[in-house]
Scaffold this motif. Sequence first.
Motif, PDB file in Angstrom:
ATOM      1  N   LEU A 175     204.738  67.171  38.672  1.00  0.00           N
ATOM      2  CA  LEU A 175     205.492  65.923  38.514  1.00  0.00           C
ATOM      3  C   LEU A 175     204.557  64.733  38.308  1.00  0.00           C
ATOM      4  CD1 LEU A 175     208.263  66.417  41.240  1.00  0.00           C
ATOM      5  CD2 LEU A 175     208.513  66.672  38.760  1.00  0.00           C
ATOM      6  N   ASN A 176     203.398  64.785  38.920  1.00  0.00           N
ATOM      7  CA  ASN A 176     202.424  63.703  38.768  1.00  0.00           C
ATOM      8  C   ASN A 176     201.812  63.641  37.373  1.00  0.00           C
ATOM      9  OD1 ASN A 176     201.945  61.920  41.103  1.00  0.00           O
ATOM     10  ND2 ASN A 176     201.638  63.839  42.221  1.00  0.00           N
ATOM     11  N   THR A 177     202.012  64.686  36.545  1.00  0.00           N
ATOM     12  CA  THR A 177     201.492  64.647  35.173  1.00  0.00           C
ATOM     13  C   THR A 177     202.471  63.976  34.206  1.00  0.00           C
ATOM     14  OG1 THR A 177     202.403  66.800  34.442  1.00  0.00           O
ATOM     15  CG2 THR A 177     200.247  66.810  35.555  1.00  0.00           C
ATOM     16  N   TRP A 178     203.684  63.687  34.659  1.00  0.00           N
ATOM     17  CA  TRP A 178     204.671  63.083  33.754  1.00  0.00           C
ATOM     18  C   TRP A 178     204.175  61.724  33.267  1.00  0.00           C
ATOM     19  CZ3 TRP A 178     210.238  63.788  36.186  1.00  0.00           C
ATOM     20  CH2 TRP A 178     210.607  65.144  36.072  1.00  0.00           C
ATOM     21  N   SER A 179     204.296  61.492  31.978  1.00  0.00           N
ATOM     22  CA  SER A 179     203.881  60.203  31.412  1.00  0.00           C
ATOM     23  C   SER A 179     204.706  59.057  31.983  1.00  0.00           C
ATOM     24  CB  SER A 179     204.003  60.234  29.883  1.00  0.00           C
ATOM     25  OG  SER A 179     205.325  60.548  29.476  1.00  0.00           O
ATOM     26  N   SER A 180     205.996  59.281  32.218  1.00  0.00           N
ATOM     27  CA  SER A 180     206.858  58.228  32.761  1.00  0.00           C
ATOM     28  C   SER A 180     206.426  57.833  34.171  1.00  0.00           C
ATOM     29  CB  SER A 180     208.320  58.688  32.780  1.00  0.00           C
ATOM     30  OG  SER A 180     208.464  59.841  33.588  1.00  0.00           O
ATOM     31  N   LEU A 181     205.969  58.801  34.943  1.00  0.00           N
ATOM     32  CA  LEU A 181     205.511  58.506  36.297  1.00  0.00           C
ATOM     33  C   LEU A 181     204.256  57.636  36.254  1.00  0.00           C
ATOM     34  CD1 LEU A 181     205.676  60.725  39.351  1.00  0.00           C
ATOM     35  CD2 LEU A 181     203.449  59.739  38.806  1.00  0.00           C
ATOM     36  N   GLN A 182     203.384  57.908  35.277  1.00  0.00           N
ATOM     37  CA  GLN A 182     202.191  57.081  35.122  1.00  0.00           C
ATOM     38  C   GLN A 182     202.569  55.659  34.691  1.00  0.00           C
ATOM     39  OE1 GLN A 182     199.231  58.224  36.125  1.00  0.00           O
ATOM     40  NE2 GLN A 182     200.252  60.155  36.631  1.00  0.00           N
ATOM     41  N   HIS A 183     203.565  55.548  33.801  1.00  0.00           N
ATOM     42  CA  HIS A 183     204.043  54.219  33.394  1.00  0.00           C
ATOM     43  C   HIS A 183     204.611  53.468  34.599  1.00  0.00           C
ATOM     44  CE1 HIS A 183     203.254  55.395  29.395  1.00  0.00           C
ATOM     45  NE2 HIS A 183     204.437  55.896  29.064  1.00  0.00           N
ATOM     46  N   TYR A 184     205.366  54.166  35.439  1.00  0.00           N
ATOM     47  CA  TYR A 184     205.951  53.552  36.642  1.00  0.00           C
ATOM     48  C   TYR A 184     204.846  53.044  37.569  1.00  0.00           C
ATOM     49  CZ  TYR A 184     208.919  52.967  40.778  1.00  0.00           C
ATOM     50  OH  TYR A 184     209.580  52.448  41.871  1.00  0.00           O
ATOM     51  N   LYS A 185     203.847  53.882  37.817  1.00  0.00           N
ATOM     52  CA  LYS A 185     202.750  53.503  38.704  1.00  0.00           C
ATOM     53  C   LYS A 185     202.025  52.260  38.187  1.00  0.00           C
ATOM     54  CE  LYS A 185     199.950  56.789  40.158  1.00  0.00           C
ATOM     55  NZ  LYS A 185     199.148  58.044  40.129  1.00  0.00           N
ATOM     56  N   LYS A 186     201.836  52.209  36.885  1.00  0.00           N
ATOM     57  CA  LYS A 186     201.143  51.066  36.292  1.00  0.00           C
ATOM     58  C   LYS A 186     201.967  49.785  36.454  1.00  0.00           C
ATOM     59  CE  LYS A 186     198.571  49.871  32.114  1.00  0.00           C
ATOM     60  NZ  LYS A 186     198.191  50.311  30.750  1.00  0.00           N
ATOM     61  N   ALA A 187     203.289  49.906  36.302  1.00  0.00           N
ATOM     62  CA  ALA A 187     204.162  48.737  36.373  1.00  0.00           C
ATOM     63  C   ALA A 187     204.418  48.276  37.804  1.00  0.00           C
ATOM     64  CB  ALA A 187     205.492  49.038  35.678  1.00  0.00           C
ATOM     65  N   ASN A 188     204.457  49.224  38.738  1.00  0.00           N
ATOM     66  CA  ASN A 188     204.876  48.905  40.107  1.00  0.00           C
ATOM     67  C   ASN A 188     203.794  49.086  41.163  1.00  0.00           C
ATOM     68  OD1 ASN A 188     207.997  48.568  39.712  1.00  0.00           O
ATOM     69  ND2 ASN A 188     207.467  50.433  38.601  1.00  0.00           N
ATOM     70  N   GLU A 189     202.641  49.601  40.737  1.00  0.00           N
ATOM     71  CA  GLU A 189     201.517  49.838  41.648  1.00  0.00           C
ATOM     72  C   GLU A 189     201.923  50.725  42.830  1.00  0.00           C
ATOM     73  OE1 GLU A 189     199.882  46.041  42.682  1.00  0.00           O
ATOM     74  OE2 GLU A 189     199.027  45.732  40.682  1.00  0.00           O
ATOM     75  N   ARG A 190     202.763  51.687  42.526  1.00  0.00           N
ATOM     76  CA  ARG A 190     203.199  52.631  43.560  1.00  0.00           C
ATOM     77  C   ARG A 190     203.677  53.917  42.893  1.00  0.00           C
ATOM     78  NH1 ARG A 190     206.787  51.037  48.884  1.00  0.00           N
ATOM     79  NH2 ARG A 190     206.441  52.995  50.000  1.00  0.00           N
ATOM     80  N   ASN A 191     203.445  55.037  43.557  1.00  0.00           N
ATOM     81  CA  ASN A 191     203.897  56.320  43.033  1.00  0.00           C
ATOM     82  C   ASN A 191     205.359  56.537  43.452  1.00  0.00           C
ATOM     83  OD1 ASN A 191     204.432  59.074  42.509  1.00  0.00           O
ATOM     84  ND2 ASN A 191     202.277  59.601  42.772  1.00  0.00           N
ATOM     85  N   PRO A 192     206.283  56.700  42.499  1.00  0.00           N
ATOM     86  CA  PRO A 192     207.698  56.853  42.853  1.00  0.00           C
ATOM     87  C   PRO A 192     207.997  58.108  43.665  1.00  0.00           C
ATOM     88  CG  PRO A 192     207.351  57.368  40.540  1.00  0.00           C
ATOM     89  CD  PRO A 192     206.066  56.773  41.035  1.00  0.00           C
ATOM     90  N   LEU A 193     207.095  59.068  43.657  1.00  0.00           N
ATOM     91  CA  LEU A 193     207.310  60.274  44.461  1.00  0.00           C
ATOM     92  C   LEU A 193     207.319  59.965  45.957  1.00  0.00           C
ATOM     93  CD1 LEU A 193     205.185  62.965  42.575  1.00  0.00           C
ATOM     94  CD2 LEU A 193     207.667  62.823  42.720  1.00  0.00           C
TER      95      LEU A 193
END
Length: 243
Positions: A196-214
């Motif tokens: 799940l951590n390899t998902w591109s959307s998760l990386q976009h989220y982390k960049k925008a929110n400075e937090r891992n949504p998991l």
Amino acid sequence: MKDNFSTQSAEYAIYRPTYPQELYDFLFTLVNEKDAAWDCATGNGQVARILAQHFQNVYATDISEKQLSQALKLPNILYKVESSDRADVPDESFDLITVAQAIHWFNFEAFYAEVKRTLKPDGVIAVIGYSLMLIDKKVDKIIHKLYEDILGKYWDSERRYIEEGYKTIPFPFEEVSAPHFQIKTTWNFNQMIGYLNTWSSLQHYKKANERNPLEYLFTELKEAWGDDAEKEVRFPILLRVGK
């Protein structure tokens, strides 16, 4: 072409699923000669290293130098940092061209022009991918929540081609009917989280929110997973084959 995977290239190499041998066996029955193959957008060389067992030479390209650094080096594979719209090879070079889990990022017209230039007259192109994995009802429900509700707006627009099973991509070739395949593997809980951590959307989220949504779903996922050490995981394979 977008590079959404250099950041997590090491995790990509570890956690991304691999395609079944029967998929390759099917493709190899369609190819008359096995002199040369091009694996475009090879990433960490997952497909290239299988092709190298059957073809004399494999040309494997990607725009991500970090992804290529994770690839297995073999004497008959030439890795090059190149985009999908230009391969530094003569006309009619390849018996088989593969592109796996990447064509949705391409400029279709430019890539297909290069396919038609570099493919031999009797050569084959195979566009391969996989859709969202299936584990079991409880886990799937939480993953869908992550995929749709939390990460929905963080997916690139090109993701829709995967959701549509690659059926809506342009495909200007004489299409070959292909069987249905699926990836089957077993994961423990940590492997699922790694994937799940390899998902591109998760990386976009982390960049925008400075937090891992998991972080928001970790407990729910753990409860849904239950006491099983491992679970069976299935990915439906997307496949378009042409000549």
